[in-house]
Scaffold this active site. Sequence first.
Site, PDB file in Angstrom:
ATOM      1  N   HIS A  49       0.645  -1.217   0.221  1.00  0.00           N
ATOM      2  CA  HIS A  49       0.241   0.026  -0.115  1.00  0.00           C
ATOM      3  C   HIS A  49       1.160   1.533   0.158  1.00  0.00           C
ATOM      4  O   HIS A  49       2.357   1.088   0.015  1.00  0.00           O
ATOM      5  CB  HIS A  49      -1.070  -0.137   1.062  1.00  0.00           C
TER       6      HIS A  49
HETATM    7  P1  TYD Z   1      -1.183  -3.523   7.557  1.00  0.00           P
HETATM    8  O1  TYD Z   1      -1.633  -2.179   7.847  1.00  0.00           O
HETATM    9  O2  TYD Z   1      -2.762  -4.422   6.709  1.00  0.00           O
HETATM   10  O3  TYD Z   1      -0.299  -4.551   7.980  1.00  0.00           O
HETATM   11  P2  TYD Z   1       0.991  -4.541   6.781  1.00  0.00           P
HETATM   12  O4  TYD Z   1       0.833  -3.103   5.965  1.00  0.00           O
HETATM   13  O5  TYD Z   1       2.112  -5.011   7.143  1.00  0.00           O
HETATM   14  O6  TYD Z   1       0.720  -5.395   5.616  1.00  0.00           O
HETATM   15  O7  TYD Z   1      -2.369  -3.122   9.513  1.00  0.00           O
HETATM   16  C1  TYD Z   1      -3.025  -4.483   9.652  1.00  0.00           C
HETATM   17  C2  TYD Z   1      -3.854  -4.801  10.611  1.00  0.00           C
HETATM   18  O8  TYD Z   1      -3.778  -3.803  11.431  1.00  0.00           O
HETATM   19  C3  TYD Z   1      -5.358  -4.049   9.309  1.00  0.00           C
HETATM   20  O9  TYD Z   1      -6.699  -4.770   9.845  1.00  0.00           O
HETATM   21  C4  TYD Z   1      -4.981  -2.553   9.928  1.00  0.00           C
HETATM   22  C5  TYD Z   1      -4.316  -2.641  11.750  1.00  0.00           C
HETATM   23  N1  TYD Z   1      -4.027  -1.168  12.174  1.00  0.00           N
HETATM   24  C6  TYD Z   1      -4.611  -0.623  13.263  1.00  0.00           C
HETATM   25  O10 TYD Z   1      -5.717  -0.966  13.628  1.00  0.00           O
HETATM   26  N2  TYD Z   1      -4.088   0.409  13.385  1.00  0.00           N
HETATM   27  C7  TYD Z   1      -2.775   0.581  13.389  1.00  0.00           C
HETATM   28  O11 TYD Z   1      -1.639   2.249  13.453  1.00  0.00           O
HETATM   29  C8  TYD Z   1      -2.289  -0.294  11.928  1.00  0.00           C
HETATM   30  C9  TYD Z   1      -1.019   0.199  11.452  1.00  0.00           C
HETATM   31  C10 TYD Z   1      -2.831  -1.469  11.133  1.00  0.00           C
END
Ligand code: TYD
Length: 134
Positions: A49
């Site tokens: 992303h």
């Molecule tokens: P995500 O951003 O998809 O992780 P990555 O980019 O590392 O693959 O986040 C994973 C999950 O955690 C998603 O359901 C969103 C949640 N999340 C939060 O609730 N708060 C946060 O600060 C972050 C970064 C993620």
Amino acid sequence: MKPELISLQARGDSRGSLVAIEDHKNVPFDIKRVYYVYGTKEGVSRGFHAHRELRQMVIPLSGSCDFLLDDGETVVTVALKDPTVGLMVEKMVWHEMHNFSNDCILLVLASAHYDEADYIRDYDEFKKLIGAKL
Ligand code: TYD
């Protein structure tokens, strides 16, 4: 693109090491949120992303991973493995994390609270938005 790596001074002595991080000293934004990624399963990649406004710094506290950055023009991969070096992930940079070691712990410092609306999770949409800006 040239990745921005910020050196963090380790204050080591006979007992071990300590790194202190203060916003606007070694991080160029107000730190509004801190999170960490750990226990990533073997063969799993994360990220995929970009953020519309969020700025982040990523520090590998232990272990290693490969961190891909794509600004829409060029793609670079940085091998993160040094807990005294922080990688800046600026807004509108597509990023992916690959090849996590079992013991990898990534500390992430972020400039804003969590906001799903700030995410661009579709690569084609990212390319379209960045194309409009280039
Ligand atoms: P995500 O951003 O998809 O992780 P990555 O980019 O590392 O693959 O986040 C994973 C999950 O955690 C998603 O359901 C969103 C949640 N999340 C939060 O609730 N708060 C946060 O600060 C972050 C970064 C993620």
